[in-house]
Design an enzyme around this catalytic site. Sequence first.
Site, PDB file in Angstrom:
ATOM      1  N   LYS A  14     155.632  76.197  79.002  1.00 37.26           N
ATOM      2  CA  LYS A  14     155.679  76.378  80.454  1.00 37.26           C
ATOM      3  C   LYS A  14     157.034  76.936  80.913  1.00 37.26           C
ATOM      4  CE  LYS A  14     154.736  72.005  81.324  1.00 37.26           C
ATOM      5  NZ  LYS A  14     154.522  71.356  80.002  1.00 37.26           N
ATOM      6  N   ARG A  89     151.894  65.951  87.660  1.00 36.87           N
ATOM      7  CA  ARG A  89     151.599  65.378  86.348  1.00 36.87           C
ATOM      8  C   ARG A  89     150.620  64.212  86.445  1.00 36.87           C
ATOM      9  NH1 ARG A  89     156.295  67.082  83.342  1.00 36.87           N
ATOM     10  NH2 ARG A  89     156.294  66.413  81.182  1.00 36.87           N
ATOM     11  N   ARG A 128     162.491  72.262  68.745  1.00 36.51           N
ATOM     12  CA  ARG A 128     163.340  72.401  69.936  1.00 36.51           C
ATOM     13  C   ARG A 128     164.411  71.314  69.939  1.00 36.51           C
ATOM     14  NH1 ARG A 128     160.431  72.247  75.781  1.00 36.51           N
ATOM     15  NH2 ARG A 128     160.624  70.003  75.591  1.00 36.51           N
ATOM     16  N   ARG A 134     167.948  67.449  73.723  1.00 39.17           N
ATOM     17  CA  ARG A 134     167.137  66.486  74.486  1.00 39.17           C
ATOM     18  C   ARG A 134     166.727  65.329  73.596  1.00 39.17           C
ATOM     19  NH1 ARG A 134     162.521  69.326  78.083  1.00 39.17           N
ATOM     20  NH2 ARG A 134     161.694  67.232  77.753  1.00 39.17           N
ATOM     21  N   ARG A 146     154.776  61.165  74.382  1.00 42.36           N
ATOM     22  CA  ARG A 146     154.707  62.082  75.533  1.00 42.36           C
ATOM     23  C   ARG A 146     153.363  62.791  75.569  1.00 42.36           C
ATOM     24  NH1 ARG A 146     159.686  65.259  74.103  1.00 42.36           N
ATOM     25  NH2 ARG A 146     159.077  66.737  75.705  1.00 42.36           N
TER      26      ARG A 146
HETATM   27  P1  ADP Z   1     158.112  68.334  78.712  1.00 39.93           P
HETATM   28  O1  ADP Z   1     157.083  69.122  79.478  1.00 39.93           O
HETATM   29  O2  ADP Z   1     158.648  69.083  77.544  1.00 39.93           O
HETATM   30  O3  ADP Z   1     157.689  66.930  78.388  1.00 39.93           O
HETATM   31  P2  ADP Z   1     159.724  67.926  81.098  1.00 39.93           P
HETATM   32  O4  ADP Z   1     161.104  68.425  81.178  1.00 39.93           O
HETATM   33  O5  ADP Z   1     158.705  68.510  81.990  1.00 39.93           O
HETATM   34  O6  ADP Z   1     159.383  68.123  79.573  1.00 39.93           O
HETATM   35  O7  ADP Z   1     159.703  66.336  81.327  1.00 39.93           O
HETATM   36  C1  ADP Z   1     160.542  65.445  80.617  1.00 39.93           C
HETATM   37  C2  ADP Z   1     160.309  63.992  81.110  1.00 39.93           C
HETATM   38  O8  ADP Z   1     160.630  63.902  82.519  1.00 39.93           O
HETATM   39  C3  ADP Z   1     158.855  63.487  81.034  1.00 39.93           C
HETATM   40  O9  ADP Z   1     158.565  62.938  79.769  1.00 39.93           O
HETATM   41  C4  ADP Z   1     158.840  62.440  82.160  1.00 39.93           C
HETATM   42  O10 ADP Z   1     159.448  61.231  81.758  1.00 39.93           O
HETATM   43  C5  ADP Z   1     159.733  63.044  83.220  1.00 39.93           C
HETATM   44  N1  ADP Z   1     158.967  63.853  84.219  1.00 39.93           N
HETATM   45  C6  ADP Z   1     159.081  65.185  84.432  1.00 39.93           C
HETATM   46  N2  ADP Z   1     158.246  65.590  85.415  1.00 39.93           N
HETATM   47  C7  ADP Z   1     157.572  64.489  85.825  1.00 39.93           C
HETATM   48  C8  ADP Z   1     156.563  64.235  86.796  1.00 39.93           C
HETATM   49  N3  ADP Z   1     156.054  65.223  87.550  1.00 39.93           N
HETATM   50  N4  ADP Z   1     156.097  62.968  86.953  1.00 39.93           N
HETATM   51  C9  ADP Z   1     156.597  61.971  86.229  1.00 39.93           C
HETATM   52  N5  ADP Z   1     157.542  62.117  85.279  1.00 39.93           N
HETATM   53  C10 ADP Z   1     158.044  63.366  85.075  1.00 39.93           C
END
Ligand code: ADP
Length: 197
Positions: A14, A89, A128, A134, A146
């Site tokens: 994404k 999400r 990654r 991270r 996740r």
């Molecule tokens: P990825 O898509 O690689 O998991 P993100 O950077 O989108 O990485 O998200 C990392 C973490 O941030 C998630 O595992 C969650 O804990 C939190 N997070 C991000 N966006 C949301 C959201 N919209 N709602 C709840 N938690 C979120």
Amino acid sequence: MLNLVLFGPPGAGKGTQSQKLIDKYNLIHLSTGDILRSEIAKGTELGLRAKTLMDQGILVPDEVVIGMIDSKLKENKAAAGFIFDGFPRTVPQAVALDALLAENNTAIACMIALEVNEEELTRRLLLRGQTSGRPDDQDEALVRKRVQEYNTKTAPVAGYYAEQGKFYGINGIGEIDEIFDNTCNIIDKYLSQPQVG
Ligand code: ADP
């Protein structure tokens, strides 16, 4: 306005596709993960609370991310449109986003879902993790957690947009430029239709 949801499990690509789309369509990129990581880096109270959850691969509470998106929309009133990456999400987040956009007389144009199987996701995330720094990318159990959070809480969001006739799935495995072309085809088809309102 052109408002897109870029959807898919962690590691689907994404962020990569968002960068290309913002350049081509002049959109603002709103990634809740990036916003949360910047709060952590600044050491804010919100960041500290979010970090505990993110480090376990668990979603942060809906009201936290909805509040963040609300303020970003208010900061960017003159934007040509937004790409939502990693948001919504959960179904309640999707409902809240519709309400926030309706306040500004706009709506989601389409949700584009990047489809990638779990083995490939795990491989990409662990790779990654070697360079991203991270913590949530560096441990296989956490990566799988996740993906599991995605399957239980996030996957139903696709159905929410499908009911509105806005869901488009594309293959997220292949060349980055090929995936980008397929994404642009969906957007360009949308833009060529007569817009209501
Ligand atoms: P990825 O898509 O690689 O998991 P993100 O950077 O989108 O990485 O998200 C990392 C973490 O941030 C998630 O595992 C969650 O804990 C939190 N997070 C991000 N966006 C949301 C959201 N919209 N709602 C709840 N938690 C979120």
